[in-house]
Design an enzyme around this catalytic site. Structure first.
Site, PDB file in Angstrom:
ATOM      1  CG  LEU A   1     -25.562 -21.167  26.868  1.00  0.00           C
ATOM      2  CD1 LEU A   1     -26.118 -19.749  26.882  1.00  0.00           C
ATOM      3  CD2 LEU A   1     -26.390 -22.066  27.795  1.00  0.00           C
TER       4      LEU A   1
ATOM      5  CE1 TYR B   1     -34.011 -24.917  28.701  1.00  0.00           C
ATOM      6  CE2 TYR B   1     -32.463 -26.367  29.801  1.00  0.00           C
ATOM      7  CZ  TYR B   1     -33.249 -26.078  28.720  1.00  0.00           C
ATOM      8  OH  TYR B   1     -33.286 -26.938  27.675  1.00  0.00           O
ATOM      9  CD  GLU B   2     -30.105 -20.705  27.376  1.00  0.00           C
ATOM     10  OE1 GLU B   2     -30.318 -19.772  26.587  1.00  0.00           O
ATOM     11  OE2 GLU B   2     -29.477 -21.724  27.064  1.00  0.00           O
ATOM     12  N   GLY B   3     -33.363 -18.065  31.946  1.00  0.00           N
ATOM     13  CA  GLY B   3     -34.292 -17.006  32.341  1.00  0.00           C
ATOM     14  C   GLY B   3     -35.708 -17.555  32.349  1.00  0.00           C
TER      15      GLY B   3
ATOM     16  CD  GLN C   1     -36.701 -14.976  28.805  1.00  0.00           C
ATOM     17  OE1 GLN C   1     -36.407 -14.096  28.007  1.00  0.00           O
ATOM     18  NE2 GLN C   1     -35.786 -15.666  29.463  1.00  0.00           N
TER      19      GLN C   1
END
Lengths: 256, 386
Positions: free
Chosen positions: B92, B370-372, B377
């Site tokens: 990442l 996390y990560e959206g 999503q």
């Protein structure tokens, strides 16, 4: 320095052993691994090569499935592998040792390493037999190896202590637990392993006939240990419980 | 497109599974309790070359592809979700450089990141949120041959331990967070850059999560990735490529909890027989098995598609973007459901720290966030359906 490692593929240590309809050990769905003692031998061979230079050649007897184990050892860093498929229903230690010795003698060697035993049949005979056939000295159950000019100094486990022995090379040394901690293959190693040579041979390729390698020992029967019955707790006052215990030992367990 | 695993991937899975069981699982509970970043794990993964699985070979990586990375993340996460995350964060944090970096930048940074000598972090989220880019305040002002960074970032995974950080900042605040942004490579120790508060979290407790503070932090202009104004595009594509990593972590957590619960149900005796014999239990396990298998197929397909794509700034198709979002969303929802059910299978024992499933349940939660978040999503997915 040319180092040969004798390697066997075995059941995973956690595999659940069952018998099939014919009373043979069921191989279906069992996870297969490098015999852990042979893995110590592979690791030691790699360390010796890293220190002294040379080549590490794996030699194994078994079916095509053994390629997976060999591929894993190649991924650890061994240079090439030879697999001899005897195409026999059953083999014994004589068969395996006869084949290995023939294959190894064709390869040439300065040092031969192997595990001191395989965790499946546990016979601890094969490396010793190979040494005998090749007329080489053998040192069993070593936990430390130092290579010097033309000789090896090996530390081995003995009852209650250690023994340090010196042996001229070539020789056969068998690995005991504690010799080293084997590395895990890296992805780079795994990807290189596919490009490394893996020779597949049969008995005829080695100039052996089926008769010459035919097993001398035949397995008559396999059976699993009886499952342990649950324990029994005797309740009540001590004098009564003791009486019940003695009765149970005499009548149920039949040990007194 | 690849469908079944290659021989190499099978052997990688076996190897990482064994390493996880022998070297990672034994300390998982203690690391969770301490909640402190564990450098021994970093050393272990360096020694076994697990950081650079999906890095290009020319910069010291294994070039094994995204699916191989995800297999490793999955196997590590089965026993310790923070361990799986550790190798994923390397990907990442480095993705902006892989996607938008020039040759000099790649040469300078990728080899030490591939080997794990350096750790990476991606710094996006601010107090306004991680997805509300319009609310971002962190600025980078051009000054001669450098940029001056001011502002702060929060919830940055690996933030306190990373040597190389890719940081999203506004070079042109008037144009807003979408058009006025850029991504910079910031190195640990650059004057004006410091690490603030460390978070004490519900799960993934030993993974480092920190606040980053930039006070007149001078970053050489050569550390700008791409060009000014490209930040949003770089960030979005980084996330598209990175979501499968979180999906892999989530899948691993789910599979770990399922395997544990399955073994437990076969051992645990109640009413005179293993509890697995009761349909109330075995149906739960059947449902776990279905969802995990479905999640794995979606994720592996996503990886198979993504590993064929060039790592550059070319545009992704709506189908590609959707796949990555679906994999992350589905795998993490499965992880939350499966771990909750695994605790239920173990009953009272499952609720105690003596057994790992309660940790897995706590660890699973973050994968929906996390990560959206999974709500974001769904928004991403819905946008591709318009």
């Amino acid at each position: 320095m040319k180092i040969i490692v004798l390697m066997k593929q075995t059941f995973d240590t956690e595999a659940k052993i069952t018998l099939d309809g014919q009373g043979k050990i069921n191989r279906q769905g069992v996870n297969l691994i490098i015999n852990p003692y042979d893995e110590f031998a592979v690791e030691e061979a790699l360390r010796i090569k890293e220190k002294h230079g040379g080549e590490v050649v794996l030699v194994s007897v078994g079916a095509d499935s053994v390629q997976e184990a060999l591929r894993q050892a190649l991924a650890m860093g061994a240079d090439r592998a030879v697999l001899i498929n005897p195409e026999m229903e059953e083999v014994d230690e004589f068969t395996t040792a006869t084949i290995l010795a023939r294959a190894v003698s064709g390869l040439g060697y300065d040092l031969i390493l192997g595990g001191w035993r395989a965790i499946d049949d546990g016979s601890a005979q094969v490396a010793g037999r190979v040494a005998e056939i090749l007329d080489l000295p053998v040192v069993n159950q070593v936990t430390k190896i130092e290579i010097e000019a033309g000789k090896a100094v090996a530390t081995r486990d003995i009852e209650g202590g250690n023994e340090v022995v010196e042996v001229s090379l070539p020789a056969v040394l068998t690995a005991q637990k504690g010799l080293n901690e084997p590395r895990y293959p890296t992805m780079k190693g795994i990807m290189q392993a596919k490009k490394k040579p893996m020779e597949k041979k049969n008995l005829a390729d080695l100039g052996l006939s089926a008769d010459q390698a035919a097993p001398k020992v035949k397995v008559l029967e396999y059976f699993l240990p009886k499952p342990r019955a649950a324990g029994k707790i005797l309740e009540g006052e001590v004098p009564e419980a003791v009486a019940a215990l003695v009765k149970a030992l005499r009548e149920e367990a039949k040990v007194i | 497109m690849q469908y079944t695993l290659t021989e190499e991937q099978e052997l990688l899975r076996e190897t990482v599974r064994r390493l996880a069981k022998e070297r990672v699982e034994p300390g998982a509970r203690e690391r969770d309790e301490k909640g402190k970043f564990d450098w021994e794990m970093v050393t272990l993964f360096r020694e076994n070359d697990l950081f650079g699985l999906d890095f290009p070979a020319e910069y010291g990586g294994s070039d094994a592809g995204m699916l191989s990375l995800i297999i490793a993340v999955e196997e590590l996460s089965k026993v310790d979700a923070s361990a799986g995350l550790l190798i994923d964060l390397q990907e990442l944090g480095t993705l902006p450089i892989m996607l938008a970096g020039n040759e000099e930048q790649k040469k300078k940074y990728l080899p030490k990141l591939a080997s794990g000598e350096h750790l990476a972090a991606f710094a996006l989220t601010e107090t306004s949120g991680g997805s509300d880019v319009a609310g971002f305040r962190c600025q980078a002002k051009k000054d001669g041959d450098s940029y001056i960074l001011n502002g702060s970032k929060i919830f940055i995974s690996n933030g306190g331990v990373a040597d190389v950080l890719t940081v999203y900042a506004l070079t042109n605040p008037e144009k807003g967070g979408h058009k006025g942004a850029a991504v910079f490579i910031v190195e640990k120790g650059m004057p004006g850059f410091s690490v603030g508060k460390k978070e004490d979290k519900m799960g993934i407790r030993w993974s480092d999560t920190a606040e980053l503070i930039f006070e007149d932090c001078r970053v050489p202009a050569e550390n700008l990735l791409g060009a000014e104004g490209m930040g949003f595009h770089i960030m979005m594509k980084t996330l598209d490529f990175a979501r499968p990593g979180i999906a892999g972590q989530a899948l691993g957590i789910a599979a770990g909890a399922y395997e544990y619960a399955l073994a437990y149900a076969k051992e645990r005796v109640a009413f005179g027989q293993p509890v697995f014999n009761f349909q109330g239990v075995s149906f739960k396990l059947a449902d776990m098995c279905i969802r995990i298998e479905a999640a794995r197929h979606l994720l592996y397909k996503t990886c198979a598609v993504y590993q064929e794509l060039p790592k550059d700034m070319s545009r992704l198709s709506p189908e590609q973007i959707r796949l990555s979002a679906m994999a992350k969303c589905f795998c993490s929802d499965v992880a939350m459901w499966v771990t909750t059910e695994a605790v239920q299978v173990l009953g009272g024992y499952g609720y105690t720290r003596e057994f790992p499933v309660e940790r897995m349940m706590r660890d699973a939660k973050i994968t929906q966030i996390y990560e959206g978040t999974n709500e974001i999503q769904r928004l991403v997915i819905a946008n591709t359906l318009k």
